[in-house]
Design a protein around this motif. Structure first.
Motif, mmCIF file in Angstrom:
data_model
loop_
_atom_site.group_PDB
_atom_site.id
_atom_site.type_symbol
_atom_site.label_atom_id
_atom_site.label_comp_id
_atom_site.label_asym_id
_atom_site.label_seq_id
_atom_site.Cartn_x
_atom_site.Cartn_y
_atom_site.Cartn_z
ATOM 1 N N GLY A 1 5.205 -27.173 -48.430
ATOM 2 C CA GLY A 1 6.543 -27.606 -48.044
ATOM 3 C C GLY A 1 6.539 -28.726 -47.022
ATOM 4 N N ALA A 2 5.378 -29.063 -46.484
ATOM 5 C CA ALA A 2 5.291 -30.163 -45.515
ATOM 6 C C ALA A 2 5.440 -31.520 -46.191
ATOM 7 N N ASP A 3 5.373 -31.538 -47.514
ATOM 8 C CA ASP A 3 5.381 -32.800 -48.264
ATOM 9 C C ASP A 3 6.535 -33.705 -47.845
ATOM 10 N N ILE B 1 -0.491 -31.406 -42.720
ATOM 11 C CA ILE B 1 -0.759 -29.978 -42.948
ATOM 12 C C ILE B 1 -0.280 -29.558 -44.339
ATOM 13 N N MET B 2 -0.216 -30.554 -45.237
ATOM 14 C CA MET B 2 0.212 -30.239 -46.608
ATOM 15 C C MET B 2 -0.735 -29.296 -47.323
ATOM 16 N N GLY C 1 -4.106 -37.766 -44.491
ATOM 17 C CA GLY C 1 -4.417 -36.762 -45.496
ATOM 18 C C GLY C 1 -3.255 -36.453 -46.416
ATOM 19 N N HIS C 2 -2.059 -36.960 -46.110
ATOM 20 C CA HIS C 2 -0.931 -36.744 -47.024
ATOM 21 C C HIS C 2 -1.194 -37.545 -48.301
ATOM 22 N N CYS D 1 9.566 -37.777 -41.669
ATOM 23 C CA CYS D 1 9.151 -38.118 -40.310
ATOM 24 C C CYS D 1 8.490 -39.496 -40.284
ATOM 25 N N PHE D 2 7.681 -39.783 -41.292
ATOM 26 C CA PHE D 2 7.066 -41.111 -41.411
ATOM 27 C C PHE D 2 8.141 -42.179 -41.604
ATOM 28 N N ASP D 3 9.110 -41.897 -42.451
ATOM 29 C CA ASP D 3 10.168 -42.859 -42.759
ATOM 30 C C ASP D 3 11.003 -43.166 -41.523
#
Length: 256
Positions: free
Chosen positions: A148-150, A142-143, A166-167, A156-158
């Motif tokens: 700020g979702a960056d 939802i970037m 889509g990021h 969260c991925f890490d």
């Protein structure tokens, strides 16, 4: 001497109307709610609006400790967040957090969690999408809605290994990029890691996180004119020292 028996006083349970009313005082100023029930209570009106707008894409709604959680389908997640952000009657303009939850129950789905606030309406909403662990763990980024979702999605991925489709730059944030151990907040992550301590230390020391970010990425160069004067001065002095050291190193190399 035996202490007198004092009868227990049951905490008062405010009515639903009172719980809804204690969010603000007579002047409309926000106050801290009290005596909130663990389960049940007033539902954020946004939940009903989502059902009206998206129908079956809203799986269920729960209220825990006074906060409303809406479970939605993975396919509709991006459209729902977009609507919550753009719809004038909702205006969820602040993305507080993006995280995930994994339970010890192997058959229970993982949950990806978004915390949203509508500052103008003083509303808090928790969105959740359930992911089957044995399938691909991915949701929409939802970037494009909240910049700020960056870093929240990267974290969260890490930590959980959840991909955000889509990021534009989905890579590890807290662990180094060559980290081979997996994702530290997963339940199957070994406490002592999969490699020896020596190997882990070797990888950590070999990493150079600062080398991954250029001045352009940090936007300092573009924002230089807007920086405070003392910060401009420190950056200029640092750049001057760097140039002097660079020239000295070159002179040393040519033997001058």
């Amino acid at each position: 001497m035996t202490a007198p028996i004092v009868p227990a006083v049951e905490p008062s349970t405010p009515s639903v109307a009172l719980q809804a009313a204690i969010a603000s005082d007579a002047n409309g100023a926000p106050i801290t709610p009290t005596n909130i029930a663990h389960r049940g209570g007033p539902v954020n009106p946004t939940a009903a609006a989502l059902v009206t707008r998206f129908g079956a894409a809203v799986v269920r709604t729960e209220v825990t400790w006074g906060e409303t959680t809406v479970f939605v389908t993975n396919e509709a997640l991006h459209d729902i967040v977009r609507w919550l952000h753009d719809e004038p009657s909702e205006r969820y303009d602040y993305l507080v957090d993006v995280t995930a939850v994994e339970y010890r129950d192997a058959d229970r789905p993982m949950e990806v969690v978004w915390h949203l606030r509508a500052l103008a309406h003083r509303r808090f909403l928790r969105l959740k999408v359930e992911l089957v662990k044995r399938a691909t763990l991915s949701v929409a980024s939802i970037m494009d809605i909240y910049s700020g979702a960056d870093w929240l999605e990267r974290e969260c991925f890490d930590m959980f290994g959840i991909r955000f489709d889509g990021h534009p730059d989905l890579r590890r944030l807290l662990m180094w990029e060559t980290y081979k151990e997996g994702h530290p907040l997963r339940k199957d992550f070994p406490l002592r890691g999969r490699f020896s301590r020596a190997e882990q230390l070797k990888q950590a020391l070999a990493a150079d996180p600062e080398a991954r970010y250029s001045m352009e990425e940090l936007s300092i160069a573009d924002a230089f004119d807007s920086l405070p004067e003392d910060m401009k001065r420190r950056l200029a002095e640092r750049a001057e020292r760097h140039d002097v050291n660079h020239v000295t190193d070159l002179n040393d190399e040519v033997g001058e």
